[in-house]
Motif scaffolding. Sequence first.
Motif, PDB file in Angstrom:
ATOM      1  N   UNK A   8     -22.964 -11.588  -3.665  1.00  0.00           N
ATOM      2  CA  UNK A   8     -22.117 -12.776  -3.794  1.00  0.00           C
ATOM      3  C   UNK A   8     -20.749 -12.420  -3.228  1.00  0.00           C
ATOM      4  N   UNK A   9     -20.443 -12.933  -2.032  1.00  0.00           N
ATOM      5  CA  UNK A   9     -19.206 -12.582  -1.330  1.00  0.00           C
ATOM      6  C   UNK A   9     -18.927 -13.652  -0.293  1.00  0.00           C
ATOM      7  N   UNK A  10     -17.696 -14.158  -0.278  1.00  0.00           N
ATOM      8  CA  UNK A  10     -17.376 -15.223   0.660  1.00  0.00           C
ATOM      9  C   UNK A  10     -16.991 -14.697   2.042  1.00  0.00           C
ATOM     10  N   UNK A  11     -16.863 -13.384   2.197  1.00  0.00           N
ATOM     11  CA  UNK A  11     -16.597 -12.805   3.507  1.00  0.00           C
ATOM     12  C   UNK A  11     -17.940 -12.614   4.223  1.00  0.00           C
ATOM     13  N   UNK A  12     -18.298 -13.591   5.041  1.00  0.00           N
ATOM     14  CA  UNK A  12     -19.639 -13.628   5.621  1.00  0.00           C
ATOM     15  C   UNK A  12     -19.977 -12.402   6.452  1.00  0.00           C
ATOM     16  N   UNK A  13     -19.014 -11.921   7.233  1.00  0.00           N
ATOM     17  CA  UNK A  13     -19.275 -10.778   8.101  1.00  0.00           C
ATOM     18  C   UNK A  13     -19.590  -9.536   7.273  1.00  0.00           C
ATOM     19  N   UNK A  14     -18.776  -9.292   6.236  1.00  0.00           N
ATOM     20  CA  UNK A  14     -18.998  -8.139   5.369  1.00  0.00           C
ATOM     21  C   UNK A  14     -20.304  -8.272   4.602  1.00  0.00           C
ATOM     22  N   UNK A  32     -31.034 -12.419  -1.520  1.00  0.00           N
ATOM     23  CA  UNK A  32     -30.241 -13.491  -0.917  1.00  0.00           C
ATOM     24  C   UNK A  32     -28.773 -13.091  -0.863  1.00  0.00           C
ATOM     25  N   UNK A  33     -27.989 -13.876  -0.106  1.00  0.00           N
ATOM     26  CA  UNK A  33     -26.529 -13.721  -0.039  1.00  0.00           C
ATOM     27  C   UNK A  33     -25.915 -15.066  -0.403  1.00  0.00           C
ATOM     28  N   UNK A  39     -22.845 -20.943  -5.925  1.00  0.00           N
ATOM     29  CA  UNK A  39     -24.048 -20.831  -5.091  1.00  0.00           C
ATOM     30  C   UNK A  39     -24.995 -19.797  -5.685  1.00  0.00           C
ATOM     31  N   UNK A  40     -24.440 -18.726  -6.224  1.00  0.00           N
ATOM     32  CA  UNK A  40     -25.266 -17.715  -6.890  1.00  0.00           C
ATOM     33  C   UNK A  40     -26.069 -18.341  -8.023  1.00  0.00           C
ATOM     34  N   UNK A  41     -25.403 -19.146  -8.854  1.00  0.00           N
ATOM     35  CA  UNK A  41     -26.083 -19.782  -9.986  1.00  0.00           C
ATOM     36  C   UNK A  41     -27.219 -20.687  -9.508  1.00  0.00           C
TER      37      UNK A  41
END
Length: 215
Positions: A8-14, A32-33, A39-41
Amino acid sequence: MSTTVAIADDHNLLAQALSELIQKYDGYDMLFVAENGRELISYLKRKQIPDILLLDLKMPEMDGFETAKYLQQNHPEVKVIALSMFDKEEQVARMVRLGVRAYLLKGCRPSELRLALDEVSKKGYYYSEFLTNKLIRNLKPGESGNSPAIPQLNERELKFLKLASSDLTYVEIADIMCLAPRTIDGYREVLFQKLNVKSRVGMVLEALRMALIEL
């Protein structure tokens, strides 16, 4: 059986780079990401529940703290590894209180990520030198003005507590104390109640703050 991992991370590239790295590790499968806690929930509600979650602290809509609290209350079986660019003691301690099993800086080496995944998967937690130092600095005995009364522990409970603050597994602790694993589970549950915590990391954290043990 492989250990499933989600991010769960909003930095898509990372997040994508982490996902690709983890997919190369034997014994791990990426599930999943998600870009944030909400979105995780939505994935969790679709029964896509990972064994381990790499959780960014700073996310829009629902940040890492809110997400960790939700998981602690609704999915305590998910082992959370916190990811952050920040190393402030209060943030580390707050996440540990919310049940995270490890705390990694985003600048860590891939080898440490692999070590953290392995330790959390096998033992349930990863005590890095960074995490231990931050907790000790943040929770020095007597610094909090609202400290609860220190519980009375017997000799066996104190011995278990000291052993639990090491990297020993509960089975290894049972062997050292010459007790059945089920008895050790009983000690753990009693100490969880006495210290008002819900995880092994939280137990050690409270014991350090109350000066019941030293590292």
